[in-house]
Structures are given as structure tokens and as C-alpha cells.
Design a protein around this motif. Sequence first.
Motif, mmCIF file in Angstrom:
data_model
loop_
_atom_site.group_PDB
_atom_site.id
_atom_site.type_symbol
_atom_site.label_atom_id
_atom_site.label_comp_id
_atom_site.label_asym_id
_atom_site.label_seq_id
_atom_site.Cartn_x
_atom_site.Cartn_y
_atom_site.Cartn_z
ATOM 1 N N TYR A 259 0.839 -1.209 0.000
ATOM 2 C CA TYR A 259 0.000 0.000 0.000
ATOM 3 C C TYR A 259 0.872 1.257 0.000
ATOM 4 C CZ TYR A 259 -4.377 -2.534 0.815
ATOM 5 O OH TYR A 259 -5.480 -3.331 0.678
ATOM 6 N N ALA A 260 1.925 1.251 0.803
ATOM 7 C CA ALA A 260 2.828 2.404 0.856
ATOM 8 C C ALA A 260 3.528 2.618 -0.487
ATOM 9 C CB ALA A 260 3.852 2.215 1.970
ATOM 10 N N LEU A 261 3.915 1.540 -1.141
ATOM 11 C CA LEU A 261 4.558 1.656 -2.452
ATOM 12 C C LEU A 261 3.589 2.202 -3.498
ATOM 13 C CD1 LEU A 261 6.681 -1.616 -2.460
ATOM 14 C CD2 LEU A 261 7.544 0.734 -2.359
ATOM 15 N N HIS A 262 2.324 1.798 -3.424
ATOM 16 C CA HIS A 262 1.320 2.359 -4.327
ATOM 17 C C HIS A 262 1.183 3.864 -4.106
ATOM 18 C CE1 HIS A 262 0.092 -1.164 -6.400
ATOM 19 N NE2 HIS A 262 -0.686 -1.682 -5.463
ATOM 20 N N LEU A 263 1.137 4.276 -2.843
ATOM 21 C CA LEU A 263 1.021 5.706 -2.547
ATOM 22 C C LEU A 263 2.272 6.464 -2.976
ATOM 23 C CD1 LEU A 263 -0.736 5.526 0.922
ATOM 24 C CD2 LEU A 263 -1.723 6.356 -1.222
ATOM 25 N N ALA A 264 3.435 5.869 -2.764
ATOM 26 C CA ALA A 264 4.680 6.510 -3.195
ATOM 27 C C ALA A 264 4.757 6.600 -4.713
ATOM 28 C CB ALA A 264 5.877 5.743 -2.647
ATOM 29 N N GLY A 265 4.033 5.729 -5.399
ATOM 30 C CA GLY A 265 4.011 5.759 -6.863
ATOM 31 C C GLY A 265 3.466 7.065 -7.420
ATOM 32 N N ILE A 266 2.691 7.773 -6.620
ATOM 33 C CA ILE A 266 2.176 9.080 -7.049
ATOM 34 C C ILE A 266 3.338 10.036 -7.278
ATOM 35 C CG2 ILE A 266 0.805 11.080 -6.301
ATOM 36 C CD1 ILE A 266 -0.932 9.049 -4.697
ATOM 37 N N LEU B 142 -6.772 6.654 -6.201
ATOM 38 C CA LEU B 142 -5.707 5.789 -5.700
ATOM 39 C C LEU B 142 -5.509 5.970 -4.193
ATOM 40 C CD1 LEU B 142 -3.432 3.769 -6.265
ATOM 41 C CD2 LEU B 142 -1.954 5.721 -6.771
ATOM 42 N N VAL B 143 -5.493 7.209 -3.743
ATOM 43 C CA VAL B 143 -5.312 7.476 -2.313
ATOM 44 C C VAL B 143 -6.468 6.873 -1.509
ATOM 45 C CG1 VAL B 143 -5.257 9.299 -0.563
ATOM 46 C CG2 VAL B 143 -3.878 9.529 -2.634
ATOM 47 N N ILE B 144 -7.692 7.065 -1.977
ATOM 48 C CA ILE B 144 -8.848 6.531 -1.255
ATOM 49 C C ILE B 144 -8.802 5.007 -1.202
ATOM 50 C CG2 ILE B 144 -11.369 6.262 -1.319
ATOM 51 C CD1 ILE B 144 -11.478 9.166 -2.379
ATOM 52 N N ARG B 145 -8.456 4.357 -2.307
ATOM 53 C CA ARG B 145 -8.371 2.883 -2.313
ATOM 54 C C ARG B 145 -7.310 2.392 -1.343
ATOM 55 N NH1 ARG B 145 -10.894 -0.659 -6.152
ATOM 56 N NH2 ARG B 145 -9.220 -2.158 -6.059
ATOM 57 N N CYS B 146 -6.177 3.052 -1.307
ATOM 58 C CA CYS B 146 -5.107 2.624 -0.403
ATOM 59 C C CYS B 146 -5.496 2.844 1.055
ATOM 60 C CB CYS B 146 -3.809 3.347 -0.739
ATOM 61 S SG CYS B 146 -3.057 2.772 -2.277
ATOM 62 N N VAL B 147 -6.120 3.965 1.343
ATOM 63 C CA VAL B 147 -6.547 4.239 2.722
ATOM 64 C C VAL B 147 -7.603 3.227 3.158
ATOM 65 C CG1 VAL B 147 -7.770 5.906 4.185
ATOM 66 C CG2 VAL B 147 -5.891 6.667 2.716
ATOM 67 N N LYS B 148 -8.569 2.934 2.271
ATOM 68 C CA LYS B 148 -9.586 1.930 2.601
ATOM 69 C C LYS B 148 -8.943 0.570 2.834
ATOM 70 C CE LYS B 148 -13.383 1.512 0.445
ATOM 71 N NZ LYS B 148 -14.412 1.355 -0.574
ATOM 72 N N HIS C 27 -5.842 -3.082 8.950
ATOM 73 C CA HIS C 27 -5.695 -2.825 10.384
ATOM 74 C C HIS C 27 -6.771 -3.557 11.196
ATOM 75 C CE1 HIS C 27 -4.708 -0.700 14.054
ATOM 76 N NE2 HIS C 27 -5.968 -0.318 14.173
ATOM 77 N N GLU C 28 -7.943 -3.739 10.598
ATOM 78 C CA GLU C 28 -9.044 -4.436 11.267
ATOM 79 C C GLU C 28 -9.015 -5.947 11.011
ATOM 80 O OE1 GLU C 28 -12.411 -2.369 9.651
ATOM 81 O OE2 GLU C 28 -12.004 -0.553 10.830
ATOM 82 N N ASN C 29 -7.966 -6.436 10.365
ATOM 83 C CA ASN C 29 -7.807 -7.863 10.040
ATOM 84 C C ASN C 29 -8.992 -8.417 9.271
ATOM 85 O OD1 ASN C 29 -5.296 -7.967 11.217
ATOM 86 N ND2 ASN C 29 -6.054 -8.735 13.160
ATOM 87 N N ARG C 30 -9.406 -7.701 8.251
ATOM 88 C CA ARG C 30 -10.494 -8.170 7.392
ATOM 89 C C ARG C 30 -10.168 -7.812 5.950
ATOM 90 N NH1 ARG C 30 -13.538 -4.000 5.602
ATOM 91 N NH2 ARG C 30 -13.444 -2.055 6.771
ATOM 92 N N ALA C 31 -10.863 -8.458 5.034
ATOM 93 C CA ALA C 31 -10.666 -8.189 3.608
ATOM 94 C C ALA C 31 -11.200 -6.801 3.261
ATOM 95 C CB ALA C 31 -11.386 -9.242 2.776
#
Length: 132
Positions: free
Chosen positions: A34-41, A107-113, A119-123
Motif C-alpha cells: 500500500y505504501a509503495l502504491h502511494l509513493a508511486g504518485i 488511488l489514495v482513497i483505495r489505499c486508505v480503505k 488494520h481491522e484484520n479483514r478483507a
Amino acid sequence: MNDSSKHDALKHGDDPSVVRQDAAPDTTMAIVVYALHLAGIVTGGVTSLVGVVIAYVYRGKGPVWLDEHYRYQIRTFWMALVYFAVSGLLTLILIGFLTWLLAIIWLVIRCVKGLRALHENRAPDNVDTWLI
């Protein structure tokens, strides 16, 4: 070690031979992707490319809900590639700058979601959608 001290060791988790059965799987690599996707911006998608390779490697090696995160990350990469490519073409008629901004927000919204669900240990929700 008497029974009382054994009980205290187990109670406080000091005994290294005890493995918790309900321990959550390691989600470090999913967070990294997720961090790499965000850094891709910022990097023009280079880190996102690294992230999708990691997601392909780790997919299928954990519980179903964690595998869904890797699938979500892979889909996010390919959809972002399409959105940014179309935006690049649309810059020729100037509307691409707006669609580029919308693709970044998407992209940011998808990564945050995804991070919140991780963090909640769910899909993540709506893995198959092209939207958010």
C-alpha cells in the motif's frame, strides 16, 4: 519453576515456547505494498510496479482475508495503470489534467480503505469494483 510461576509466565507471555493460536498473520508486506502504491504518485509509478510484484509473490500465502488484500492491490495497480494512461492521452485535449487529479484521489482513497481494512484484520470492501 513452580506451578505459580509457570502460570504467571504463560499469563504474561514470557514463555517463548508458547505460540498463540489466535495470533494475526504478519501484514507487514501488505502494508508495504500500500505504501509503495502511494509513493508511486511521486515516483511516476515505479514504486507501484515494485509493489505489484510483491503482491503477486505474497498472494496465496496467507489467510483468505489477507490474500484478498493482495488481490485488491494487484487490481488497484492495473486499474491505476489504465486510469493514468487514459489521463495521459486526454492531456492532449486538456481534460486529462482533471482526470489525472481524479485518478490520484481514487488511488489514495483505495489505499486508505485497504489499510483501514488491513488494520481491522479483514478483507477490503468491494475488491472487484473499478470505482472506490
